[in-house]
Design a protein around this motif. Sequence first.
Motif, short mmCIF file in Angstrom:
data_model
loop_
_atom_site.label_atom_id
_atom_site.label_comp_id
_atom_site.label_asym_id
_atom_site.label_seq_id
_atom_site.Cartn_x
_atom_site.Cartn_y
_atom_site.Cartn_z
N THR A 149 5.58 8.70 4.21
CA THR A 149 5.24 7.61 3.30
C THR A 149 4.04 8.02 2.44
O THR A 149 3.13 8.69 2.92
N SER A 150 4.06 7.59 1.20
CA SER A 150 3.06 8.05 0.22
C SER A 150 2.20 6.92 -0.32
O SER A 150 2.65 5.79 -0.47
N THR A 151 0.98 7.31 -0.64
CA THR A 151 0.08 6.44 -1.41
C THR A 151 -0.25 7.19 -2.68
O THR A 151 -1.08 8.08 -2.67
N THR A 152 0.45 6.86 -3.74
CA THR A 152 0.27 7.64 -4.96
C THR A 152 -0.81 7.04 -5.85
O THR A 152 -1.30 5.93 -5.61
N GLY A 173 0.81 -1.22 0.00
CA GLY A 173 0.00 0.00 0.00
C GLY A 173 0.84 1.26 0.00
O GLY A 173 0.35 2.33 -0.33
N VAL A 174 2.11 1.13 0.37
CA VAL A 174 3.02 2.30 0.33
C VAL A 174 3.78 2.25 -1.00
O VAL A 174 4.45 1.27 -1.30
N SER A 175 3.65 3.29 -1.78
CA SER A 175 4.31 3.29 -3.08
C SER A 175 5.71 3.87 -3.01
O SER A 175 6.58 3.51 -3.80
N CYS A 209 8.47 6.83 -0.49
CA CYS A 209 8.57 7.75 0.65
C CYS A 209 9.66 8.78 0.41
O CYS A 209 10.54 8.60 -0.44
N THR A 222 5.72 7.65 -8.98
CA THR A 222 5.99 7.72 -7.54
C THR A 222 7.15 8.68 -7.24
O THR A 222 7.07 9.48 -6.30
N SER A 230 -5.83 8.86 -2.82
CA SER A 230 -5.86 9.40 -1.46
C SER A 230 -6.78 10.62 -1.39
O SER A 230 -6.91 11.39 -2.34
N GLU A 234 -1.31 14.68 -0.47
CA GLU A 234 -1.13 13.58 -1.42
C GLU A 234 -1.73 13.92 -2.78
O GLU A 234 -1.16 13.62 -3.83
#
Length: 301
Positions: free
Chosen positions: A104-107, A49-51, A53, A78, A111, A116
């Motif tokens: 940490t990112s969700t790209t 789920g984390v693409s 950071c 990303t 989101s 984001e």
Amino acid sequence: MLVDPWWKAEACAADVLKQQNITKLPIDPFQIANAKDILHQENPSLDAGVSGCLMRVGDRFGIMYSTRYSSNGFRRFTVGHELGHYFLEGHPEHLFKDGCTLHTSTTGFVSDDRYEQEADAFAASLLMPKALFREASENVGNGLNTVLAMAALCEMSLTSTAIRYARLITEPVAVVLSMNRKVLFSIMSPTLRAQRNLTWLKKGAGIPPSTLTFRFAGDSTNIQNARTASANATLDDWFDGPDIEISEEVIGLGEYGRTLTVLHAESLPDPEAVMERSDGREDDEAESLLPSQRFFRKSRY
Ligand SMILES: [Zn+2]
């Protein structure tokens, strides 16, 4: 109040490209990071789920991107997203406040977080710059063909390319990303949005059962094998609108179980000739809105 994340992101990304004198597709986000002494590397152990950071230690920044995603386009996006957190005004201050050193990112436009969304918009604007994208897309057909050609040219995923296409194209187009016959994300081109007699589906709404996309998604091998299909449809099928013919093209996105639908109309009636909506609702630029949750009244007159 809903703030459009794109305005700020477009301006900032254009500024970065100008400063680095980048004028051709494809844009290389790794080169842009190098120019700013930002370290970047793959990381196989980021959580599902984390693409990616962004890290900050003192004045040094570093980008890590997940190896869980096999798509080169998604990795490039990303890195573009993390660059957005570096370049966009207010982002470093927000993400690294109170001694925090890791974001940490969700790209990928999924989101609801403002930062984001802005970083996603930055990535799209940086890697598919408005002028270069429009110029290149003029000679590569229309609908899904344009999306496929531009994704190859820009080295981006089909999803992010389709979203950019719908935002920038002057023709009446809508793009719908769905999974399990539910809308994940959708966007109409400005020309289609100007048709005020259309009803819209929100994120989470069902794909209309009468459509090709609904039938296509009923066979998971269509999605896994990245098959494509096309058919004629009408605005009424998707938007509860007038009975005007449109083309519906759908492609399976493989391992993630998603489908991408591109709806394209040759021509539309003059929106000025359509009676204005009578529900008093403000027009809404939200990307997550689209046809099918019939949330304003069905009778058009
Ligand atoms: Zn992020």
